[in-house]
Write an enzyme that holds these catalytic residues in place. Structure first.
Site, PDB file in Angstrom:
ATOM      1  N   TRP A 236     -41.794  17.703  87.053  1.00 16.27           N
ATOM      2  CA  TRP A 236     -42.332  18.987  87.024  1.00 16.27           C
ATOM      3  C   TRP A 236     -42.710  19.589  85.973  1.00 16.27           C
ATOM      4  CZ3 TRP A 236     -37.501  17.240  88.845  1.00 16.27           C
ATOM      5  CH2 TRP A 236     -36.364  17.694  88.152  1.00 16.27           C
ATOM      6  N   GLU A 241     -45.730  24.082  78.719  1.00 18.31           N
ATOM      7  CA  GLU A 241     -46.981  23.005  79.076  1.00 18.31           C
ATOM      8  C   GLU A 241     -48.099  23.963  79.434  1.00 18.31           C
ATOM      9  OE1 GLU A 241     -44.571  20.072  81.199  1.00 18.31           O
ATOM     10  OE2 GLU A 241     -45.876  18.793  80.139  1.00 18.31           O
TER      11      GLU A 241
HETATM   12  N1  ARG Z   1     -48.735  18.373  79.265  1.00 19.86           N
HETATM   13  C1  ARG Z   1     -49.367  17.974  80.691  1.00 19.86           C
HETATM   14  C2  ARG Z   1     -49.967  18.964  81.279  1.00 19.86           C
HETATM   15  O1  ARG Z   1     -49.896  20.276  80.894  1.00 19.86           O
HETATM   16  C3  ARG Z   1     -48.413  17.312  81.412  1.00 19.86           C
HETATM   17  C4  ARG Z   1     -47.611  16.086  81.119  1.00 19.86           C
HETATM   18  C5  ARG Z   1     -46.357  15.773  81.975  1.00 19.86           C
HETATM   19  N2  ARG Z   1     -45.588  16.888  82.051  1.00 19.86           N
HETATM   20  C6  ARG Z   1     -44.487  16.849  82.772  1.00 19.86           C
HETATM   21  N3  ARG Z   1     -43.672  18.206  82.906  1.00 19.86           N
HETATM   22  N4  ARG Z   1     -44.035  15.791  83.474  1.00 19.86           N
HETATM   23  O2  ARG Z   1     -50.794  18.783  82.314  1.00 19.86           O
END
Ligand code: ARG
Length: 379
Positions: A236, A241
């Protein structure tokens, strides 16, 4: 890439598997693998070995902050699927299962690999769900600039998007080096969250949204010397991010200057701290919106605590955590987090996930295989 023979790599992995799961019968299994390699030039993992290997790959992901939950990974063995229809339908089932109405389940699906002697499956997308990016005339950008080259590639296959800032790219698939297929992802399979702020209703004017589940689909899973180039997996999201990077980065959706204007902050003077102020507000909005819709998302403070707990548990098992500091430490409020004040070794263990050249791109100068990256977080 390892300098060890396939049998040596198999033996390293299987020894670890038998030891950690406290099973008998390692030497019989190794004898079987040796014979299979002598006859077919390769071997096949049992479903149980694959499941455990995939979990270890997560546990070994140096860049991932979410590893506390490695044991709970749901692994779907779909190495038996052969047709584009079956595989695309199954990929949508992965999305459904992982989404789980917002209570996200960490899930990995493994498709057939040439290394085991099967007709290989490849998914060309970086993530199963991802927004298109378009370069309009006069250099105007619409959508996610990170997706510009892949969007152009999809268009070259005959796909075309509506041209909104949040068009979902199609699933692009290939089986056994055959023709490349694109399939639109059914909208009802995709949970997405419109972004609003509890005290700043004007933020809704930006019409921001983000999908609930990040499913990395361009990395190679390596277990026991075998590569699985198609093994999409998801966890998740961590708040930063989406808020700090996907929305905040100047080279992504770049919404901070617009927010500053709305808040009447001077963007001419960096020392007005307009970036810090708008970024905090954006983080509040993303957190609030996900929580309100009941979609799993972890804030960076909780994620830092969870990672420290992971380190503690690993050490108690006599294992030394390998981690890439620059990836583990989140981009916002870094020094307030315990992970900021730590140091780790950063050796790349196997099983693991590795970069690979996407089939639609020419090979680059530095082989991307040399770099290990985790999936489950990126900062
Ligand atoms: N940083 C990436 C995005 O913003 C996702 C990477 C995977 N992140 C995770 N929490 N599983 O789309």
């Amino acid at each position: 890439m390892s300098s060890l023979s396939l049998f040596e790599q198999a033996s390293d992995f299987l020894s670890q598997y038998y030891e950690e799961t406290e099973q008998e019968g390692l030497s019989i299994r190794l004898e079987g693998v040796k014979q299979e390699i002598a006859i077919r030039g390769t071997y096949r993992l049992s479903e149980e070995e694959l499941v455990f290997g995939a979990k270890l790959a997560w546990r070994n992901s140096n860049r991932c902050m979410g590893r506390l939950f490695w044991k709970s990974l749901k692994v779907r063995d779909r190495r038996n699927l052969r047709t584009v229809e079956e595989i695309s339908a199954d990929t949508f089932t992965h999305i459904d299962y992982a989404t789980n109405g917002g209570k996200i389940r960490s899930t990995l699906t493994v498709y057939a690999s040439a290394d085991e002697g099967d007709p290989e499956v490849r998914i060309f997308n970086k993530q199963l769900l991802r927004y298109a990016g378009y370069q309009k005339s006069q250099g105007e950008l619409v959508g996610d600039p990170d997706s510009l080259p892949f969007t152009r590639y999809c268009e070259s296959l005959g796909w075309s998007g509506k041209g909104t800032p949040f068009d979902l790219l199609p699933l692009v698939l290939q089986v056994d080096k055959g023709p490349v297929h694109w399939i639109d992802i059914p909208e009802e399979k995709v949970l997405s969250v419109p972004i609003v702020h509890p005290e700043h209703p004007w933020l809704a004017e930006a019409k921001l949204q983000w999908y609930a589940v990040p499913v990395i689909s361009d990395m190679r899973l390596e277990i026991g010397g075998l590569s699985f180039p198609c093994a999409p997996f998801n966890g998740w999201y961590m708040l930063t991010e989406i808020a700090a990077r996907n929305f905040g980065d100047a080279k992504r959706y770049n919404v901070l200057p617009w927010m500053a204007k709305k808040l009447k902050l001077s963007t001419r003077n960096a020392a007005s701290l307009w970036k810090d102020k708008t970024l905090l507000l954006l983080q509040e909005a993303v957190l609030f919106s996900f929580q309100q819709q009941g979609v799993t998302l972890v804030d960076h403070h909780t994620a830092s605590e969870q990672f420290m707990e992971f380190c503690k548990r690993e050490e108690s098992k006599g294992r030394e955590v390998q981690a890439a500091w620059d990836w583990i430490v989140p981009p916002s409020s870094a020094s307030t987090l315990e992970v900021f004040h730590q140091q780790w070794k950063n050796q790349v263990l196997s099983p693991n996930f590795f970069y690979q050249t996407p089939p639609w791109q020419r090979p680059q100068k530095t082989p991307p295989e040399l770099v290990s990256k985790c999936p489950f977080s990126s900062n």
